[in-house]
Design an enzyme around this catalytic site. Structure first.
Site, PDB file in Angstrom:
ATOM      1  N   SER A 853       0.726  -1.311  -0.082  1.00 55.22           N
ATOM      2  CA  SER A 853      -0.089   0.004   0.055  1.00 55.22           C
ATOM      3  C   SER A 853       0.895   1.345   0.000  1.00 55.22           C
ATOM      4  O   SER A 853       0.292   2.455  -0.041  1.00 55.22           O
ATOM      5  CB  SER A 853      -1.019  -0.087   1.038  1.00 55.22           C
ATOM      6  OG  SER A 853      -0.266   0.099   2.537  1.00 55.22           O
ATOM      7  N   LYS A 896      -6.050   3.634   9.325  1.00 56.56           N
ATOM      8  CA  LYS A 896      -5.301   4.652   8.675  1.00 56.56           C
ATOM      9  C   LYS A 896      -5.873   6.086   8.732  1.00 56.56           C
ATOM     10  O   LYS A 896      -5.226   7.226   8.855  1.00 56.56           O
ATOM     11  CB  LYS A 896      -5.034   4.271   7.227  1.00 56.56           C
ATOM     12  CG  LYS A 896      -4.211   3.170   7.089  1.00 56.56           C
ATOM     13  CD  LYS A 896      -4.008   2.734   5.641  1.00 56.56           C
ATOM     14  CE  LYS A 896      -3.278   1.615   5.312  1.00 56.56           C
ATOM     15  NZ  LYS A 896      -2.892   0.990   3.780  1.00 56.56           N
TER      16      LYS A 896
END
EC number: 3.4.21.53
Length: 952
Positions: A853, A896
């Site tokens: 990611s 996140k």
């Protein structure tokens, strides 16, 4: 008492053996001994030679010269006469008007009796030895007075330290003139002769005193009352000697050496051999009235008789108990033999069968037919087996498990959604997804009228409350709760059970669970399912498939029971930190509920409403004694406890309250009892208990405090108890200051901050871009840094550091290729990547990092370096990039997002495929953040370098 008796008996036995050598072999036993044994009861006046003295009152000297002459006439050897215990003296007892005072610690010495004592004082021992050498072997033996607060050896030590008048004050005035028969080391053996009374002190060390010789008061020998009293003393002594063998040798030693019968000597004899304490014996010694002395002795020997009777009754009761048990055992064995002969025997097998059938009767209708058939077959088999065979024990244990399981027994469930919601809210804050799923489960059960078991998997980082949620769910559903952890489990038998052929075989955990909870519909919490091990005994994860498969667990087969068990009503709740670690076939059978962790607002509520309250109660601190401000909690959460869970937050709050508790105790601010308790304690002053604190002064007691003064103090304290209690409560309330914990003094309680701001740069420099990462502990921000190493034609290369995993290294290579292609599109003349060696680094090099990611973040960092242009301020991004510049979805959107909020990030870039995940987040998580969802890297390029207008 037993210690004193043993000491006297051992010493007397030694001297008795020595004295018996001088008694002619043909001489019959003394008259007193015959009377004590029950012989010659009508002639008590035939007693002669009582103890060691010839006199009738113990006041005349011993005719030792005559005794020596008799020995010579009877043909005794001269050597034997020298070894006699009685020393030839020229000083008569009545001439001893000044004697050395010898303290007796344990009992007084009676006239006519031997007593060995140990003299610890060297000067006193030397004086006794000197006195014996001067042919004056006499001393005064005086009993030590009892002193409060000391007993036994302590009192004896205190006397050894005293000299002169101090020692004189500790001695009784009346004692005994004692002849020193022998001195061996520090042991001195004495023979009592007559009573003495101290008149004055002559010298101090050793203590020497002047004495008066005491004689009994005159009495009428023909007085009937005196005769009756003395006969009763002799009769009681005879009974005591019959029941108590402890005194037989004691009496025999002395009765062989008695003089003429006198009433005073009978009184002395009875008191001397009784088990009375030293004060009672001293009272007899001091009594000069013969009638009163006999009465005192009669009391002592009567008490001795009562003690002997009690001892005899205790021995008899114990003997009867033992003999009764033996008799019962014999009768039982005879009964078994008779029943066996008549065919009426009920042995262990029959009793076991009756016990198993008694278990089955209440639930016989609910047991499945195939299980009932197996139980009946095993019961029949049990009757045919010998009780001593190993197969018998295996069958018995098997039946024990089969009949103990709750076949068809279910607990009443709670289908009240409102009550369940209330219980869940009481135990946990937030966790809306979990609570909604449980309420849905209850609602379906209410509509169907019955509930089915489900497999729920709670996944999330440590400390978010997964295990405690399982307990709360059981309480909300009113189900029995059972927890077992499978972390590190490597044996399939723990799940499926052992075969019955193995020694020590047992069923698996699920069968043990059902037996333990007693219902067939418990809530079973399988903890740490992502940490299942794999050993030589098989794969437990594969064995869990049958247990957790809704299509199979209705007929779960345990290896030990070997009969199908219905687990379809069991609600399974599994917990895991990382669901990727769970094998896919097992994960497919679960309904995963993700618990991402708590944001700062949620942690504030949990700390304030749950953790702080629980910790305060556990530390015994009242709410009004402490105030922890919101700023302190906020600083604690942001600088010390950034992880997703609240376990570390709880530890830090406990640390704060422990330090506060110590501070309160040092200030005297510990929790005072209620007013009623203070009053109750003040009422107990008369019992010797004192109230702590300032409510009462400590009482200094001494032996000279009068009883009337003590009563006056108690009355005075009881009259003022209410006023004192009120003053104490008021005074302590004023004295204790409230402890305030805020952000300014938080360091004093928990130390220096553990975390600093994740955000290193206010404005990221050229070549640095903030990314978003997911870890098992929650989300965090992650910087990607690039820098130029060297430049030259054809030197284009990429160097990677930061302890990257294989996936992340591949992402870096892809990012380098994509960045090179984008730069050529944007600026064909820019050959930066072709001619420059670039170093890409991910900070926190000690921490392993992996995952795809960070691809878009790496591309942006490389382009920033190549174009010499910083990215937009307050920007963070995440997403996987392909070689064709497409942005692929990532995981951990909530974590996140929380990490971005913690670092004050205003703009986030997510892949378009994660729009659904972001929309599901709570409004308070999304508040104040501008989010862009992208499909292609060109959109990121425009946002990062402010090339176009902002667009969603």
């Amino acid at each position: 008492m037993l210690k004193a008796l043993t000491t006297r008996c051992s010493a007397h036995a030694a001297f008795g053996a020595q004295l018996r050598r001088h008694v002619p072999a043909g001489e019959p036993a003394s008259p007193l001994l015959r009377v004590l044994r029950g012989q010659n009861r009508r002639s008590p006046y035939l007693f002669r030679r009582f103890f060691c003295s010839d006199s009738t009152d113990g006041s005349d000297p011993v005719d030792t010269a005559g005794l020596e002459a008799k020995r010579v006439d009877s043909g005794e050897e001269a050597a034997e006469s020298k070894s006699s215990a009685i020393v030839t003296t020229v000083v008569r007892p009545e001439d001893c008007l000044t004697v050395i005072a010898l303290p007796l610690p344990h009992r007084p010495l009676f006239p006519g009796f031997y007593m060995p004592i140990y003299v610890k004082d060297p000067k006193l021992l030397a004086a006794l030895v000197e006195s014996r050498k001067r042919q004056a072997p006499y001393t005064g033996a005086f009993l030590i007075k009892e002193e409060e607060g000391t007993e036994g050896s302590d009192s004896e030590k205190n006397v050894y330290d005293l000299k002169g008048k101090d020692l004189l004050n500790r001695l009784h005035d009346v004692g005994t003139l004692a002849q020193i028969t022998s001195i061996q080391g520090d042991q001195v053996v004495l023979i009592g002769h007559r009573r003495l009374r101290i008149t004055e002190m002559v010298s101090e060390d050793p203590l020497t005193v002047k004495v008066d010789h005491l004689k009994e008061k005159s009495f009428d020998k023909d007085d009937d009352i005196l005769k009756a009293t003395s006969f009763e003393v002799i009769s009681t002594l005879r009974d005591v000697l019959k029941t108590s063998p402890l005194w037989r040798d004691h009496a025999q030693t002395y009765t062989q050496h008695i003089g003429d019968f006198t009433y005073p000597r009978v009184a002395d004899f009875g008191a001397a051999i009784s088990g009375a304490n030293k004060s009672q014996c001293q009272q007899v010694l001091e009594e000069l009235d013969v009638h009163k002395r006999l009465k005192l002795t009669l009391e002592l020997v009567k008490k001795e008789m009562e003690i002997s009777k009690i001892q005899e009754s205790i021995a008899k009761a114990i003997e009867e108990k033992i003999s009764g048990e033996q008799r019962r055992y014999l009768l039982n064995e005879q009964l078994k033999a008779i029943k066996k002969e008549l065919g009426l025997e009920t042995d262990d097998k029959t009793a076991l069968s009756a016990k198993f059938r008694e278990r089955l009767d209440p639930k016989k209708e609910k047991i499945p037919p195939h299980v009932l058939q197996v139980i009946e077959e095993e019961l029949t088999k049990l009757q045919l087996l010998e009780a001593s065979s190993s197969e018998f024990n295996v069958t018995r244990n098997y039946l024990d498990w089969l009949t103990a399981l709750p076949w068809g027994e279910y607990s009443d469930e709670n289908f009240d959604v409102i009550q369940a919601q209330k219980i869940l809210d009481e135990d946990h804050y937030g966790l809306t997804d979990v609570k909604e799923r449980i309420l849905e489960f209850i609602a379906v059960g209410k509509l169907r009228g019955t509930s089915q078991g489900k497999i729920i998997c709670l996944s999330g980082p440590p400390g978010v409350g997964k295990t405690s949620i399982g307990r709360s769910i059981a309480r909300a559903l009113n189900r029995k709760f059972y927890r077992f952890s499978v972390g590190g489990l490597s044996d399939v038998a723990e799940i499926k059970g052992h075969r019955r052929t193995y020694i020590g075989a047992m069923p698996g955990k699920m069968v043990q669970c059902l037996k333990s909870v007693g219902t067939a519909n418990p809530l079973v919490l399988i903890d740490e399912i992502d940490k299942l091990g794999r050993g030589h005994a098989g794969d437990p994860a594969s064995a869990m498939l049958e247990l957790l498969d809704p299509e199979q667990n209705a007929n779960f087969l345990d290896h030990y029971l070997d009969v199908p068990i219905d687990l379809s009503k069991v609600l399974f709740v599994c917990t895991a930190n990382v669901i990727e670690m769970i094998p896919n076939p097992l994960l497919d059978r679960m309904e995963v509920i993700s618990i991402a962790g708590y944001i700062t607002d949620e942690k504030m509520h949990i700390a304030r409403d749950y953790l702080e309250k629980t910790t305060r109660e556990a530390c015994g601190i009242k709410p009004e004694q402490v105030e922890v401000t919101d700023s302190a909690l906020l600083a604690l959460i942001e600088n010390y406890c950034r992880e997703a869970g609240v376990r570390n937050l709880q530890k830090q709050i406990e640390k704060i309250y422990r330090k506060i508790a110590l501070q309160l105790v040092r200030q005297g601010g510990y929790t005072e009892p209620l007013f009623d308790e203070v009053k109750a304690e003040s009422n107990s002053v008369s019992d010797g208990s004192l109230i702590e604190g300032a409510e009462a002064e400590s009482l200094e007691g001494s032996t000279d405090v009068k009883e009337s003064a003590m009563e006056a103090e108690i009355v005075d304290s009881s009259n003022k108890e209410t006023v004192e209690a009120e003053k104490i409560v008021e005074k302590e309330a004023e004295k204790v200051e409230r402890v305030l914990v805020d952000s300014s003094n938080l360091v004093d309680f928990v130390g220096k901050p553990v975390f600093h701001a994740d955000r290193i740069y206010e404005q990221t420099p050229i070549g640095v871009v903030m990314g978003l990462a997911w870890t098992a502990m929650g989300g965090s921000t992650l910087y990607i840094e690039t820098s130029q190493i060297e430049q030259g034609e054809g030197k284009g290369a990429l160097n990677l550091t930061g302890q990257l995993g294989d996936v992340m290294k591949e992402s870096a290579q892809i990012a380098h290729t994509v960045a090179r292609a984008i730069l050529l599109d944007k600026d064909p003349e820019n050959l930066y990547f072709a001619n420059t060696k670039v170093h890409l680094h991910v900070p926190a090099g000690a921490t392993p990092k992996d995952g795809p990611s960070a691809g878009c973040t790496m591309i942006t960092s490389l382009l920033s370096l190549a174009m010499n242009k910083p990215v937009k301020k307050d920007l963070a991004m995440t997403g996987e990039v392909t070689l064709t510049r497409k942005i692929l979805p990532i995981g951990g959107v909530k974590e996140k997002t929380i990490a971005a909020r913690r670092s004050d990030v205003k703009t986030i870039i997510f892949p378009s495929a994660n729009r659904r995940d972001f929309d599901e987040l709570a409004p308070n998580v999304k508040e104040g953040i501008e989010v862009h969802f992208v499909d292609d890297y060109s959109q990121i390029y425009d946002l990062a370098f402010d090339c176009t207008d902002k667009a969603q």
